[in-house]
Design a protein around this motif. Structure first.
Motif, PDB file in Angstrom:
ATOM      1  N   GLY A 267       1.014  -1.139   0.040  1.00 53.15           N
ATOM      2  CA  GLY A 267       0.457  -0.471   0.148  1.00 53.15           C
ATOM      3  C   GLY A 267       0.597   0.536  -0.335  1.00 53.15           C
ATOM      4  N   GLY A 268       0.346   2.460  -0.244  1.00 52.42           N
ATOM      5  CA  GLY A 268       1.244   3.334  -0.118  1.00 52.42           C
ATOM      6  C   GLY A 268       1.319   3.881  -2.060  1.00 52.42           C
ATOM      7  N   PHE A 269       0.941   3.194  -2.621  1.00 54.84           N
ATOM      8  CA  PHE A 269       1.416   3.806  -4.104  1.00 54.84           C
ATOM      9  C   PHE A 269       0.946   3.237  -5.086  1.00 54.84           C
ATOM     10  CE2 PHE A 269       5.736   2.352  -1.436  1.00 54.84           C
ATOM     11  CZ  PHE A 269       6.136   4.531  -1.665  1.00 54.84           C
ATOM     12  N   ASP A 270       0.358   3.715  -5.585  1.00 53.15           N
ATOM     13  CA  ASP A 270      -0.491   3.126  -6.594  1.00 53.15           C
ATOM     14  C   ASP A 270       0.588   3.458  -8.276  1.00 53.15           C
ATOM     15  OD1 ASP A 270      -3.268   4.086  -5.870  1.00 53.15           O
ATOM     16  OD2 ASP A 270      -2.657   6.289  -6.096  1.00 53.15           O
ATOM     17  N   ASN A 271       0.319   2.533  -8.686  1.00 48.56           N
ATOM     18  CA  ASN A 271       0.878   1.831 -10.391  1.00 48.56           C
ATOM     19  C   ASN A 271       0.715   2.902 -11.009  1.00 48.56           C
ATOM     20  OD1 ASN A 271       1.971   0.584 -12.448  1.00 48.56           O
ATOM     21  ND2 ASN A 271       2.414  -1.541 -11.528  1.00 48.56           N
ATOM     22  N   VAL A 272       1.049   3.295 -11.757  1.00 48.03           N
ATOM     23  CA  VAL A 272       0.469   4.343 -13.065  1.00 48.03           C
ATOM     24  C   VAL A 272       1.455   3.432 -14.189  1.00 48.03           C
ATOM     25  CG1 VAL A 272       0.654   6.592 -11.285  1.00 48.03           C
ATOM     26  CG2 VAL A 272       3.022   5.588 -12.305  1.00 48.03           C
ATOM     27  N   ALA A 273       1.910   2.845 -14.243  1.00 50.08           N
ATOM     28  CA  ALA A 273       2.011   2.016 -15.788  1.00 50.08           C
ATOM     29  C   ALA A 273       1.991   1.123 -15.566  1.00 50.08           C
ATOM     30  CB  ALA A 273       3.115   3.172 -16.521  1.00 50.08           C
ATOM     31  N   MET A 274       1.033   0.569 -15.339  1.00 49.31           N
ATOM     32  CA  MET A 274       1.058  -1.173 -15.808  1.00 49.31           C
ATOM     33  C   MET A 274       1.476  -1.678 -17.027  1.00 49.31           C
ATOM     34  SD  MET A 274      -0.205  -3.504 -13.380  1.00 49.31           S
ATOM     35  CE  MET A 274      -0.633  -4.349 -13.429  1.00 49.31           C
ATOM     36  N   PRO A 275       2.261  -2.658 -17.532  1.00 50.42           N
ATOM     37  CA  PRO A 275       2.642  -4.158 -16.548  1.00 50.42           C
ATOM     38  C   PRO A 275       3.949  -3.087 -15.328  1.00 50.42           C
ATOM     39  CG  PRO A 275       3.737  -4.442 -18.243  1.00 50.42           C
ATOM     40  CD  PRO A 275       2.853  -3.144 -18.933  1.00 50.42           C
ATOM     41  N   THR A 276       4.632  -1.981 -16.325  1.00 49.04           N
ATOM     42  CA  THR A 276       5.955  -2.023 -15.292  1.00 49.04           C
ATOM     43  C   THR A 276       5.806  -1.150 -13.760  1.00 49.04           C
ATOM     44  OG1 THR A 276       5.623   0.347 -15.606  1.00 49.04           O
ATOM     45  CG2 THR A 276       6.317   0.091 -17.610  1.00 49.04           C
ATOM     46  N   ALA A 277       6.572  -1.712 -13.118  1.00 49.38           N
ATOM     47  CA  ALA A 277       7.223  -1.823 -11.523  1.00 49.38           C
ATOM     48  C   ALA A 277       7.206   0.315 -11.771  1.00 49.38           C
ATOM     49  CB  ALA A 277       8.068  -2.090 -11.080  1.00 49.38           C
ATOM     50  N   LEU A 278       6.884   1.117 -12.017  1.00 50.25           N
ATOM     51  CA  LEU A 278       6.201   2.655 -11.731  1.00 50.25           C
ATOM     52  C   LEU A 278       5.177   3.175 -10.968  1.00 50.25           C
ATOM     53  CD1 LEU A 278       7.706   5.404 -12.471  1.00 50.25           C
ATOM     54  CD2 LEU A 278       6.352   5.480 -14.731  1.00 50.25           C
ATOM     55  N   PHE A 279       5.711   3.351 -10.007  1.00 49.89           N
ATOM     56  CA  PHE A 279       4.422   3.724  -9.068  1.00 49.89           C
ATOM     57  C   PHE A 279       3.798   5.443  -8.854  1.00 49.89           C
ATOM     58  CE2 PHE A 279       5.638  -0.710  -8.342  1.00 49.89           C
ATOM     59  CZ  PHE A 279       4.300  -1.458  -7.862  1.00 49.89           C
ATOM     60  N   GLN A 280       3.308   5.950  -8.105  1.00 46.44           N
ATOM     61  CA  GLN A 280       3.761   6.966  -7.256  1.00 46.44           C
ATOM     62  C   GLN A 280       2.742   7.157  -5.802  1.00 46.44           C
ATOM     63  OE1 GLN A 280       0.768   9.754  -9.656  1.00 46.44           O
ATOM     64  NE2 GLN A 280       2.042  11.751  -8.872  1.00 46.44           N
ATOM     65  N   LYS A 281       3.353   7.733  -5.142  1.00 44.88           N
ATOM     66  CA  LYS A 281       3.303   7.581  -3.128  1.00 44.88           C
ATOM     67  C   LYS A 281       1.484   8.395  -3.387  1.00 44.88           C
ATOM     68  CE  LYS A 281       4.307   9.936   0.307  1.00 44.88           C
ATOM     69  NZ  LYS A 281       5.570  10.953   1.129  1.00 44.88           N
TER      70      LYS A 281
END
Ligand SMILES: C[S@@+](CC[C@H](N)C(=O)[O-])C[C@H]1O[C@@H](n2cnc3c(N)ncnc32)[C@H](O)[C@@H]1O
Length: 287
Positions: A267-281
């Motif tokens: 938790g605490g992060f949104d995945n912003v570009a599935m399927p990569t592992a780039l998250f936004q707080k």
């Protein structure tokens, strides 16, 4: 080696115990699967016929205990290791930092490569930031911090000389602009070296919540890739909580794709570009 779960758990307990008692090595932070894989690799390398043979060797031979500990220190890396993630950073995330700076006035972009190995990830992002500044013609202040708990890795990062295999994902123009040939190796050009600050920092250190060299957190982008997967779940959550706190509001986190699930379940992060592992707080799901 296919062992019943109970027998295997007992063997892991025995390995942790004997490394601590006989050799003063604490491996309790690592995940069971990583320890199991390392035990099996070492058993094969040392030609132990059974798991019990290998555990006896580990108990009696300090050199093997040292070899075992060395096998846990994985420091493989390369430039632009995950090309899709770096393409997203180049085409989407970094330009959004530039637009933000145009709107609100330039403020320093702060990037942290946590578990930077020999600096390949930190220099990769330095190349993209430098390119963007040159293309836009607008000076954009930025600072990149690379940290690792291994002095040996940091020495390599500061030396900044790499094999051709490490640079195979680097574009020809980037090679010409940001590297100089050194025999059969490639060295980072001096203009880029000065953009990255390397320092010693243990992500599990309870007393230092951000790398001391960075003065304070407030990072716009944090890389922590190919680090979390080696740790057991409590340690993964500890590290992720630390990274979450170190990020500025709306900041981004990059991990390896194999670690995506670890971040999603913490938790605490949104995945912003599935399927990569780039998250936004985010603030909604951080406990
Ligand atoms: C497999 S390398 C990954 C390098 C790079 N991030 C990448 O994805 O290519 C993992 C690095 O993390 C470092 N590391 C592992 N645990 C760490 C910790 N607790 N604190 C700081 N660095 C750590 C290791 O020393 C190693 O250099």
């Amino acid at each position: 080696m296919n062992l019943p779960h109970v027998e295997f758990s007992c063997s892991l307990d025995r390995v942790r115990h004997l490394l601590r008692m006989r050799h003063g090595l604490d491996v309790s932070c690592y995940s069971e699967s990583f320890l199991a894989q390392t035990i099996e690799t070492r058993r094969q390398v040392t030609a132990g016929e059974t798991l019990a043979d290998y555990l006896d060797q580990l108990a009696e031979n300090p050199a093997e205990a040292e070899e075992f500990a060395d096998s846990l220190r994985i420091s493989y890396s390369k430039f632009f290791r995950n090309p899709i993630t770096f393409a997203l950073l180049e085409q989407w995330i970094l330009p959004s930092f530039l637009r933000e700076a145009e709107k609100n006035g330039p403020s320093e972009i702060r990037v942290w490569s946590a578990g930077c190995a020999a600096g390949q990830e930190a220099y990769s992002i330095a190349i993209l930031l430098d390119q963007m500044t040159v293309v836009s013609g607008k000076p954009l202040p930025y600072r990149i911090f690379g940290t690792d708990w291994s002095e040996a890795c940091l020495a390599l990062a500061r030396n900044a000389v790499y094999s051709t295999e490490a640079v195979e994902n680097v574009r020809w123009r980037q090679l010409r602009e940001y590297f100089v040939g050194q025999g059969s190796s490639m060295a980072i050009a001096s203009k880029l070296r000065t953009r990255v600050d390397f320092s010693l920092y243990d992500l599990l250190d309870k007393d230092a919540s951000v790398p001391p060299a960075s003065i304070y957190g407030g990072f716009n982008l944090v890389f922590c890739s190919n680090v979390l997967l080696y740790y057991r779940p409590e340690k993964q959550r500890f590290i992720l909580d630390r990274l979450w706190r170190s990020l500025a509001s709306g900041g981004f986190l990059v991990t390896d794709e194999t670690e995506r699930q670890i971040v999603e379940s913490a938790g605490g992060f949104d995945n912003v570009a599935m399927p990569t592992a780039l998250f936004q707080k985010n603030f909604s799901s951080h406990g």
